[in-house]
Design a protein around this motif. Sequence first.
Motif, PDB file in Angstrom:
ATOM      1  N   PRO A  56      -4.882 -27.675   2.141  1.00 13.16           N
ATOM      2  CA  PRO A  56      -4.900 -27.020   3.461  1.00 13.16           C
ATOM      3  C   PRO A  56      -4.189 -25.665   3.427  1.00 13.16           C
ATOM      4  O   PRO A  56      -3.264 -25.450   2.638  1.00 13.16           O
ATOM      5  CB  PRO A  56      -4.146 -28.017   4.355  1.00 13.16           C
ATOM      6  N   ASN A  57      -4.633 -24.755   4.290  1.00 12.86           N
ATOM      7  CA  ASN A  57      -4.048 -23.425   4.448  1.00 12.86           C
ATOM      8  C   ASN A  57      -4.159 -22.567   3.187  1.00 12.86           C
ATOM      9  O   ASN A  57      -3.380 -21.645   2.982  1.00 12.86           O
ATOM     10  CB  ASN A  57      -2.571 -23.505   4.866  1.00 12.86           C
ATOM     11  N   ILE A  58      -5.155 -22.860   2.334  1.00  6.80           N
ATOM     12  CA  ILE A  58      -5.349 -22.107   1.103  1.00  6.80           C
ATOM     13  C   ILE A  58      -6.749 -21.495   1.089  1.00  6.80           C
ATOM     14  O   ILE A  58      -7.738 -22.178   1.362  1.00  6.80           O
ATOM     15  CB  ILE A  58      -5.175 -22.999  -0.142  1.00  6.80           C
ATOM     16  N   ASN A  59      -6.835 -20.203   0.785  1.00 11.79           N
ATOM     17  CA  ASN A  59      -8.110 -19.542   0.525  1.00 11.79           C
ATOM     18  C   ASN A  59      -8.360 -19.509  -0.969  1.00 11.79           C
ATOM     19  O   ASN A  59      -7.443 -19.244  -1.752  1.00 11.79           O
ATOM     20  CB  ASN A  59      -8.094 -18.096   1.053  1.00 11.79           C
ATOM     21  N   GLY A  60      -9.601 -19.756  -1.358  1.00 17.96           N
ATOM     22  CA  GLY A  60      -9.976 -19.628  -2.760  1.00 17.96           C
ATOM     23  C   GLY A  60     -11.172 -18.707  -2.882  1.00 17.96           C
ATOM     24  O   GLY A  60     -12.091 -18.752  -2.057  1.00 17.96           O
ATOM     25  N   PHE A  61     -11.157 -17.837  -3.879  1.00 21.69           N
ATOM     26  CA  PHE A  61     -12.319 -16.993  -4.130  1.00 21.69           C
ATOM     27  C   PHE A  61     -12.337 -16.590  -5.603  1.00 21.69           C
ATOM     28  O   PHE A  61     -11.326 -16.695  -6.307  1.00 21.69           O
ATOM     29  CB  PHE A  61     -12.348 -15.766  -3.218  1.00 21.69           C
ATOM     30  N   LEU A  62     -13.501 -16.168  -6.062  1.00 28.02           N
ATOM     31  CA  LEU A  62     -13.718 -15.823  -7.459  1.00 28.02           C
ATOM     32  C   LEU A  62     -14.174 -14.389  -7.586  1.00 28.02           C
ATOM     33  O   LEU A  62     -14.782 -13.834  -6.678  1.00 28.02           O
ATOM     34  CB  LEU A  62     -14.796 -16.716  -8.098  1.00 28.02           C
ATOM     35  N   TYR A  63     -13.900 -13.804  -8.735  1.00 26.32           N
ATOM     36  CA  TYR A  63     -14.540 -12.558  -9.138  1.00 26.32           C
ATOM     37  C   TYR A  63     -15.298 -12.843 -10.430  1.00 26.32           C
ATOM     38  O   TYR A  63     -14.694 -13.141 -11.456  1.00 26.32           O
ATOM     39  CB  TYR A  63     -13.519 -11.436  -9.358  1.00 26.32           C
ATOM     40  N   ALA A  64     -16.619 -12.774 -10.357  1.00 29.67           N
ATOM     41  CA  ALA A  64     -17.444 -12.922 -11.551  1.00 29.67           C
ATOM     42  C   ALA A  64     -17.635 -11.537 -12.164  1.00 29.67           C
ATOM     43  O   ALA A  64     -18.114 -10.620 -11.500  1.00 29.67           O
ATOM     44  CB  ALA A  64     -18.790 -13.536 -11.176  1.00 29.67           C
ATOM     45  N   LYS A  65     -17.245 -11.382 -13.417  1.00 28.30           N
ATOM     46  CA  LYS A  65     -17.275 -10.068 -14.074  1.00 28.30           C
ATOM     47  C   LYS A  65     -18.436 -10.025 -15.077  1.00 28.30           C
ATOM     48  O   LYS A  65     -18.575 -10.917 -15.921  1.00 28.30           O
ATOM     49  CB  LYS A  65     -15.944  -9.808 -14.770  1.00 28.30           C
ATOM     50  N   TYR A  66     -19.259  -8.975 -14.957  1.00 31.22           N
ATOM     51  CA  TYR A  66     -20.455  -8.840 -15.788  1.00 31.22           C
ATOM     52  C   TYR A  66     -20.390  -7.571 -16.626  1.00 31.22           C
ATOM     53  O   TYR A  66     -19.836  -6.558 -16.197  1.00 31.22           O
ATOM     54  CB  TYR A  66     -21.709  -8.804 -14.916  1.00 31.22           C
ATOM     55  N   ARG A  67     -21.016  -7.631 -17.816  1.00 30.62           N
ATOM     56  CA  ARG A  67     -21.129  -6.483 -18.697  1.00 30.62           C
ATOM     57  C   ARG A  67     -22.600  -6.143 -18.927  1.00 30.62           C
ATOM     58  O   ARG A  67     -23.481  -6.991 -18.800  1.00 30.62           O
ATOM     59  CB  ARG A  67     -20.497  -6.786 -20.058  1.00 30.62           C
TER      60      ARG A  67
END
Length: 310
Positions: A56-67
């Motif tokens: 609870p009370n946590i945000n999660g997110f990703l950064y997918a890095k491409y080449r």
Amino acid sequence: MSGGLWCGTQHNTLITSLLIGLACGLGGCSRYHYDYAPIDPPEQNQWFTIRGKLPPNINGFLYAKYRSTVCMRPRAHDDGSVGAEGSIADYEIIIRPEPDGSYQGRVYLHGGSRCDWQLYDILFFTGAKSVAPYQAKLPSDWQSIKFEHAASYETVHVYPDTVQITQSRFKVTKAVEQPLHLKSAYYPSFIASFDSDIYRLFSFATAGETPWRMPVDSDFIYPTDGREELGVIEFSPTVDMDYVVYDKYSGSKAKKTNRSEVHYPNGDVAINEYDPRPYRYYEQKKEKDWGDEIIEKLKKQGGGFTVIQP
């Protein structure tokens, strides 16, 4: 609709655009630079399944890095020479969990478009939805301070099994053998600077077992036998709500009057110590006073130590 991942891009405001996971792909969400074409995954693709549970009370997110080896842009090096690079590093995917915190989605290996984007890193971020539940545990004179949010993150480097990784300082996991478990523990950490820069920051600090924070990077080796699902990454961070630490910075470096105070939950105050103390160090005393041993090591770095009774 099951909890999953959403992708968007960071401009002045966050634009949430396409649902990914079991419903759709990653197309068209990223900013791009120079002559880059945006991410546009083909229908015939391969992917990593991302799943887990957020507290609870946590945000999660990703950064997918491409080449890309097709779309390149000039890049100046430190030695004054100019080379070329092709990468998109700001492709944001937002986790939208179910009410119980669970979620599942996909990150695609092939980013498509004329640039032929290929995934190489995934950054997993953890942040707070609100400062209030943590700030309530601070002294009363800190509870009215407005803090800026900052997120903590882990990096997963993805490699085909044709790449030999013989010496890695990170955790190495083979996707065909087991899922990669990202279950790092964090504690709330506040920083306030009482001088001209008015520095206010709230983030999660790594809850480590030593005063030197261990790397949270991982090498994930995926198979090249043509399968669609390349592996499973489970991202389920935890946050210790009771271990709130706050740092107070004051004085001036130019005048050599700078002073740092790290306040721990048991009432200890560390003066000018360069490294954080071990997570819950004051509860880890066994036959030998291990907590004092760590403190002595820190004192040799030039810092001081003061105990304030709670």
